[in-house]
Enzyme design. Structure first.
Site, PDB file in Angstrom:
ATOM      1  N   HIS A   8     -11.325   0.452  -5.286  1.00  0.00           N
ATOM      2  CA  HIS A   8     -12.138   1.012  -4.195  1.00  0.00           C
ATOM      3  C   HIS A   8     -11.810   2.486  -3.985  1.00  0.00           C
ATOM      4  CE1 HIS A   8      -8.268   0.282  -2.443  1.00  0.00           C
ATOM      5  NE2 HIS A   8      -8.609   0.958  -1.367  1.00  0.00           N
ATOM      6  N   ASP A   9     -10.758   2.959  -4.648  1.00  0.00           N
ATOM      7  CA  ASP A   9     -10.332   4.345  -4.482  1.00  0.00           C
ATOM      8  C   ASP A   9     -10.863   5.212  -5.620  1.00  0.00           C
ATOM      9  OD1 ASP A   9      -8.962   4.135  -2.083  1.00  0.00           O
ATOM     10  OD2 ASP A   9      -7.094   3.543  -3.067  1.00  0.00           O
TER      11      ASP A   9
ATOM     12  N   ASP B 267       0.826  -1.208   0.000  1.00  0.00           N
ATOM     13  CA  ASP B 267       0.000   0.000   0.000  1.00  0.00           C
ATOM     14  C   ASP B 267       0.860   1.258   0.000  1.00  0.00           C
ATOM     15  OD1 ASP B 267      -2.715   1.209   0.436  1.00  0.00           O
ATOM     16  OD2 ASP B 267      -1.757   1.924   2.262  1.00  0.00           O
TER      17      ASP B 267
ATOM     18  N   GLU C 284       1.283  -0.615  -5.204  1.00  0.00           N
ATOM     19  CA  GLU C 284       0.200   0.359  -5.367  1.00  0.00           C
ATOM     20  C   GLU C 284       0.836   1.738  -5.441  1.00  0.00           C
ATOM     21  OE1 GLU C 284      -3.315   3.012  -3.809  1.00  0.00           O
ATOM     22  OE2 GLU C 284      -1.617   2.496  -2.582  1.00  0.00           O
TER      23      GLU C 284
END
Ligand code: GLC
Ligand code: GLC
Length: 631
Positions: free
Chosen positions: A382-383, A276, A318
């Site tokens: 989801h972002d 992340d 990511e």
């Protein structure tokens, strides 16, 4: 380093077999020097103690690693490109929203198989603050599952059961920051000097002001700049939410501690960890504090630790940043997998403009990744969607990046006349003009607005991620056309974060229609299922090798996927019409392709000699032999 070697040798337990230990030692010979070198480049020579502790920890972790995971390690060492198969297909969901809890995920396995998933990303499921947790991205303990979702034992057995069903498990490794309720953060806040050094905490505004001169704001709606003030007046670095405190990787003890958490997770049976917010992990005064060289060294060091003690674990980067920077994280010694935010953003760009030039250019110059790596291609996550294309690339096509982003933002929040999209702005920053977009695939593609092209656009977008190579990743629920969920506005913990609009709970109603193609849900599901079936029967779609194909029509994207079929060289030609009108590809344009091609969607043999017309949003995949006399 004989003494360290002796310490590691001493970690060998009586129960460990010779063969098992020999495999560790063999990897130690190769990976430990690499780790040591990385450590000294990051931390200088004074970090030997931490390195020694880490080496022993790796030896212990290997010995704790369950036998069935060691079997997977051995198998994947023989097939290192296992993730490049044309049968690889990912799904991603929140455990609570999609399935209630881990038991619900387990119950979903038959459906995942039906859809063809071989990769399941469960979004953060660790202990996190009750209310403010950024959807779980604020972790309070990496060794505990959120009790509302289940237990660590359940996660490990779920991993095994998914594995038995051919599905790899992906979870997040949120290593840039912890929640402010993590034990380390609590101790730091209480003034324990050992743990204060785990974060970036300053007595006054002097250093925060100095850093903020060059650092961009990520969540300006939550707090300006990158620091938040503690009750006692001190300031702590928080790139994202004020309750997500950035870890201080200048402290080697932080690296060692997080490496330990990573190995713990690996031994639960996780196949891939999603790294992340990789861009933010290293800070240097006077820089943007993003994608600095040390960020790469740290990832390589984590990678080396993994190769020692959990050799088959893969990293997915990511990095939602400039495409040049995204590419820098992708290599077998760092992150083998990476999100492809450029392709994602440019799919939406082409849907809005009905022009494929930026996407075509990206496929031509930014698609290739090194051997042993792959993209994870997605339509949305989801972002938010950020317009991360390169201004220089756009300028070559006569497009002004700044103006074009403004257009895209207004188009996707329906402030542009005739827009089909129903997105919501995210972190709209009037000061910098920066803005991103939230929404589900269906709402962004026109289904919510009742636009007749919506289903076609949804399938078109997915066809691109399914056929350009790498691992396609579906946001679960999008395969039945889930719409935006505005209920977040009524929840004070979510109302200020528009990303929640794109994270609806499981849509039972839509799933109940998925077998009825006369419904929207059914039309999307059956169309997508067909694309997935065809892809998995098409070996040319394996790997990532792609050649551009210029269609001479600005609305129609073309590309070729060379490969082997039935023992013979073959090429798949993909054409995708982004326009709302019928488009022609001329005979001349297709003249390099042998006239008799197989239309993979129908199985029919078709002639390309007269050119080809495509219906609005139509996608075709042809198996061709190229002209060069091979017909
Ligand atoms: C990642 C996650 C995002 C989260 C952020 C901070 O970008 O995808 O949801 O807000 O990291 O952890
Ligand atoms: C993270 C966040 C995303 C944000 C990006 C900025 O990926 O999840 O929301 O746009 O960082 O770089």
């Amino acid at each position: 380093m004989p003494s360290l070697h002796a310490e590691v040798l001493a970690a060998r337990r009586r129960s460990t077999t010779d063969a098992d230990w020999a495999s560790f030692e063999a990897r130690f010979e190769v990976e430990f020097p690499r780790l040591k070198d990385l450590f000294s480049r990051i931390y200088g020579e004074g970090s030997g103690d931490q390195l020694a502790l880490l080496a022993v920890e790796a030896a212990n972790s290997w010995q704790d690693r369950p036998a069935h995971l060691k079997a997977i390690d051995a198998a994947r060492a023989q097939t290192p490109d296992w993730f490049s198969s044309n049968r690889m297909l990912g799904g991603v969901c929140y455990v609570d929203l999609y399935a209630g809890n881990l038991a619900g995920v387990r119950a979903g396995i038959p459906y995942f198989r039906e859809l063809g998933l071989t990769y399941l990303h469960l979004m953060p499921l660790f202990l996190a603050p009750e209310e403010n947790s950024d959807g779980g991205y604020a972790v309070s303990s990496y060794r505990e599952v959120d009790p509302a979702l289940g237990t660590m034992e359940e996660l490990a057995s779920l991993a095994a059961e998914l594995g038995d069903n051919g599905i790899s498990l992906v979870v997040d490794f949120i290593f840039n920051h912890t929640s402010n309720e993590h034990e380390w953060a609590r101790r730091a806040a209480a003034g324990d000097p050992e743990y204060e050094d785990f974060y970036l905490i300053f007595r006054d505004r002097h250093m925060p002001d100095a850093y903020e001169r060059t650092v961009r704001e990520i969540f300006p709606d939550d707090h300006p700049g990158s620091f938040v003030q503690l009750d006692d007046g001190r300031w702590v670095w928080a790139t994202f939410y004020s309750f997500q405190w950035d870890l201080n990787y200048r402290n080697p003890a932080v690296f060692r501690a997080m490496a330990g958490e990573m190995l713990f997770l690996a031994n639960q049976g996780i196949d891939v960890i999603r790294m992340d917010a990789v861009a933010f992990i290293w800070k240097q005064l006077g820089t943007a504090c993003e994608s600095l060289p040390e960020a790469h060294l740290l990832l390589q060091a984590f990678n080396a630790v993994c190769r020692l003690a959990a050799p088959s674990l893969l990293f997915k980067s990511e990095a939602i940043v400039h495409p040049d920077e995204v590419a820098e994280y992708i290599n077998p010694g760092e992150c083998q997998l990476s999100y492809n935010p450029l392709q994602m953003a440019l799919i939406w760009n082409s849907l809005a403009t009905r022009d494929v030039s930026l996407l075509d250019q990206a496929l031509e110059r930014r698609h290739a990744t090194p051997p042993g790596t792959a993209w994870v291609n997605y339509v949305r996550s989801h972002d938010d969607i950020g317009w991360t294309f390169s201004d220089e690339d756009a300028a070559e096509l006569g497009i002004s990046g700044f103006d074009h982003r403004r257009f895209l933002n207004s188009f996707y929040v329906n402030r542009f006349p005739g827009s089909f999209a129903r997105g919501v702005p995210f972190q709209d920053n009037p000061r910098t003009g920066d803005c991103r977009i939230s929404g589900t695939t269906a709402s962004l593609a026109g289904l919510e607005a009742g636009d007749p092209g919506a289903v076609g656009r949804i399938l078109l977008a997915h066809s691109i991620i399914l056929s350009t190579g790498g691992i396609p990743l579906i946001y679960l629920g999008d395969e039945v056309g889930q719409l935006n969920d505005y209920s977040y506005l009524a929840d004070p913990a979510k109302a200020a974060d528009s990303r929640w609009v794109g994270r609806p709970p499981y849509q039972g109603g839509r799933y109940s229609q998925m077998e009825d193609p006369s419904t929207e849900a059914g039309a999307i599901f059956s169309g997508l299922r067909r694309l997935i079936e065809v892809r998995s029967a098409t070996p040319e779609f394996a790997g990532g090798h792609l050649l551009p194909f210029f269609t001479n029509n600005p609305h129609v994207l073309g590309y070729q996927r060379p490969g082997v079929f039935d023992g013979e060289e073959s090429i798949i030609l993909a054409l995708a019409n982004f326009a709302d009108t019928r488009q022609d590809i001329t005979a001349g344009t297709l003249s390099g392709m042998a006239p008799d091609a197989v239309d993979l969607m129908t199985g029919a043999i078709v002639s390309l000699a007269a050119g080809r017309s495509l219906d609005p949003h139509e996608v075709v995949w042809f198996r061709c032999r190229t002209g060069g006399g091979r017909s």
